[in-house]
Scaffold this motif. Structure first.
Motif, short mmCIF file in Angstrom:
data_model
loop_
_atom_site.label_atom_id
_atom_site.label_comp_id
_atom_site.label_asym_id
_atom_site.label_seq_id
_atom_site.Cartn_x
_atom_site.Cartn_y
_atom_site.Cartn_z
N UNK A 1 2.23 -25.15 -9.48
CA UNK A 1 3.52 -25.86 -9.54
C UNK A 1 4.47 -25.37 -8.46
N UNK A 2 4.56 -24.06 -8.28
CA UNK A 2 5.51 -23.53 -7.30
C UNK A 2 5.06 -23.79 -5.87
N UNK A 3 3.75 -23.87 -5.64
CA UNK A 3 3.28 -24.30 -4.32
C UNK A 3 3.71 -25.74 -4.06
N UNK A 4 3.62 -26.58 -5.08
CA UNK A 4 4.06 -27.98 -4.96
C UNK A 4 5.55 -28.07 -4.66
N UNK A 5 6.34 -27.16 -5.24
CA UNK A 5 7.80 -27.18 -5.06
C UNK A 5 8.25 -26.36 -3.85
N UNK A 6 7.28 -25.84 -3.09
CA UNK A 6 7.55 -25.06 -1.87
C UNK A 6 8.33 -23.77 -2.16
N UNK A 7 8.17 -23.24 -3.36
CA UNK A 7 8.70 -21.91 -3.69
C UNK A 7 7.57 -20.90 -3.44
N UNK A 8 7.33 -20.63 -2.18
CA UNK A 8 6.13 -19.89 -1.80
C UNK A 8 6.13 -18.46 -2.33
N UNK A 9 7.28 -17.79 -2.22
CA UNK A 9 7.33 -16.41 -2.69
C UNK A 9 7.15 -16.35 -4.21
N UNK A 10 7.71 -17.32 -4.91
CA UNK A 10 7.55 -17.36 -6.36
C UNK A 10 6.11 -17.68 -6.73
N UNK A 11 5.42 -18.50 -5.94
CA UNK A 11 4.00 -18.77 -6.16
C UNK A 11 3.19 -17.47 -6.01
N UNK A 12 3.52 -16.68 -4.99
CA UNK A 12 2.86 -15.39 -4.81
C UNK A 12 3.15 -14.48 -6.00
N UNK A 13 4.41 -14.51 -6.46
CA UNK A 13 4.80 -13.70 -7.61
C UNK A 13 3.93 -14.02 -8.82
N UNK A 14 3.73 -15.31 -9.10
CA UNK A 14 2.96 -15.68 -10.28
C UNK A 14 1.47 -15.41 -10.11
N UNK A 15 0.99 -15.39 -8.86
CA UNK A 15 -0.38 -14.94 -8.62
C UNK A 15 -0.50 -13.46 -8.95
N UNK A 16 0.52 -12.69 -8.58
CA UNK A 16 0.56 -11.26 -8.95
C UNK A 16 0.63 -11.12 -10.46
N UNK A 17 1.41 -11.99 -11.10
CA UNK A 17 1.53 -11.95 -12.56
C UNK A 17 0.18 -12.16 -13.26
N UNK A 18 -0.67 -13.01 -12.69
CA UNK A 18 -2.00 -13.22 -13.29
C UNK A 18 -2.75 -11.90 -13.36
N UNK A 19 -2.77 -11.18 -12.24
CA UNK A 19 -3.45 -9.88 -12.22
C UNK A 19 -2.80 -8.88 -13.16
N UNK A 20 -1.47 -8.87 -13.20
CA UNK A 20 -0.77 -7.94 -14.08
C UNK A 20 -1.00 -8.29 -15.55
N UNK A 21 -1.14 -9.59 -15.86
CA UNK A 21 -1.40 -9.99 -17.23
C UNK A 21 -2.79 -9.53 -17.67
N UNK A 22 -3.76 -9.58 -16.77
CA UNK A 22 -5.10 -9.07 -17.08
C UNK A 22 -5.04 -7.56 -17.35
N UNK A 23 -4.29 -6.85 -16.51
CA UNK A 23 -4.11 -5.41 -16.71
C UNK A 23 -3.41 -5.14 -18.04
N UNK A 24 -2.38 -5.93 -18.34
CA UNK A 24 -1.66 -5.77 -19.60
C UNK A 24 -2.55 -6.02 -20.80
N UNK A 25 -3.41 -7.04 -20.72
CA UNK A 25 -4.33 -7.34 -21.81
C UNK A 25 -5.27 -6.17 -22.07
N UNK A 26 -5.80 -5.59 -21.01
CA UNK A 26 -6.71 -4.45 -21.17
C UNK A 26 -5.98 -3.24 -21.74
N UNK A 27 -4.79 -2.97 -21.21
CA UNK A 27 -4.04 -1.80 -21.66
C UNK A 27 -3.64 -1.93 -23.13
N UNK A 28 -3.15 -3.09 -23.51
CA UNK A 28 -2.74 -3.29 -24.91
C UNK A 28 -3.94 -3.32 -25.84
N UNK A 29 -5.08 -3.83 -25.37
CA UNK A 29 -6.30 -3.84 -26.20
C UNK A 29 -6.73 -2.41 -26.51
N UNK A 30 -6.68 -1.55 -25.50
CA UNK A 30 -7.04 -0.15 -25.71
C UNK A 30 -6.05 0.53 -26.65
#
Length: 218
Positions: A173-202
């Motif tokens: 969505x943010x790539x479509x709206x030309x919010x490029x930095x925010x698109x990068x941010x949410x790509x980072x969020x995907x990785x951080x969410x995976x890390x968060x899932x593992x950490x909270x599971x443990x």
């Protein structure tokens, strides 16, 4: 009023940064949002303070991009952040720090139903009363974000599943709206969410093990 207009004008000045076109306001929001998720992964209640501040700054960014669902979502995030801050500090039955837990089957179905109902209502509202060009995407992701935020406020591990789905779609969505930095941010969020899932599971498994040992001793 004039000083505020000048300040907002500067905050929305276009910057060219590492190949991206952004604004000072979007950059500040980026940094605050990363700090928020990092603190959430560590289960630090100070993450809610950063969430409140980043919601204010991103609300202004989304207003300028006509993402009214996301803009309104920031107002809800601010309210939920105060609730989540209290819950993390005093939220269990003994008013101690809230532990990580999982939803039961009924809770998962309720979360899914709430997401779909929220999507239907928000998409209708955005189509009827705003000039957004992405009412369905905005409505679907706004509803999902609300579900994720509420689950996060109660330290339900499923919040990370919701954020992974939502963040992947937000990148598009943010790539479509030309919010490029925010698109990068949410790509980072995907990785951080995976890390968060593992950490909270443990953490949840450790808590379950500790409870089991206490029951055996008793």
């Amino acid at each position: 009023m004039n000083e505020l207009s000048v300040l907002l004008g500067y905050a929305n000045t276009l910057w060219h940064l590492a190949g991206f076109v952004t604004t000072p306001l979007e950059l500040v929001s980026f940094i605050l949002s990363v700090a928020t998720v990092w603190l959430n992964i560590r289960q630090s209640h100070w993450g809610w303070l950063f969430a409140i501040i980043s919601s204010v700054t991103y609300g202004l960014v989304f207003f300028g991009s006509r993402l009214y669902g996301d803009m309104g979502l920031q107002l809800v995030f601010i309210t939920v952040s105060f609730y989540g801050w209290y819950q993390w500090l005093h939220g269990d039955d003994s008013h101690d720090r809230l532990p990580v837990t999982a939803l039961n089957a009924r809770g998962r179905w309720s979360a899914a139903a709430g997401w779909l109902v929220g999507f239907a209502l928000l998409a209708w509202f955005l189509k009827s009363y705003t000039d957004t060009d992405v009412p369905n995407a905005d409505g679907f992701l706004t509803a999902g974000s609300l579900v994720g935020q509420l689950l996060l406020s109660r330290k339900k591990i499923e919040n990370w599943h919701v954020w992974i789905i939502v963040d992947v779609l937000y990148v598009a969505l943010y790539l479509h709206k030309h919010l490029m930095l925010t698109a990068v941010l949410y790509a980072v969020f995907v990785g951080m969410a995976v890390i968060g899932l593992r950490a909270w599971s443990e953490d949840g498994q450790s808590a379950d093990g500790g409870a089991g040992r206490r029951m055996a001793l008793e």
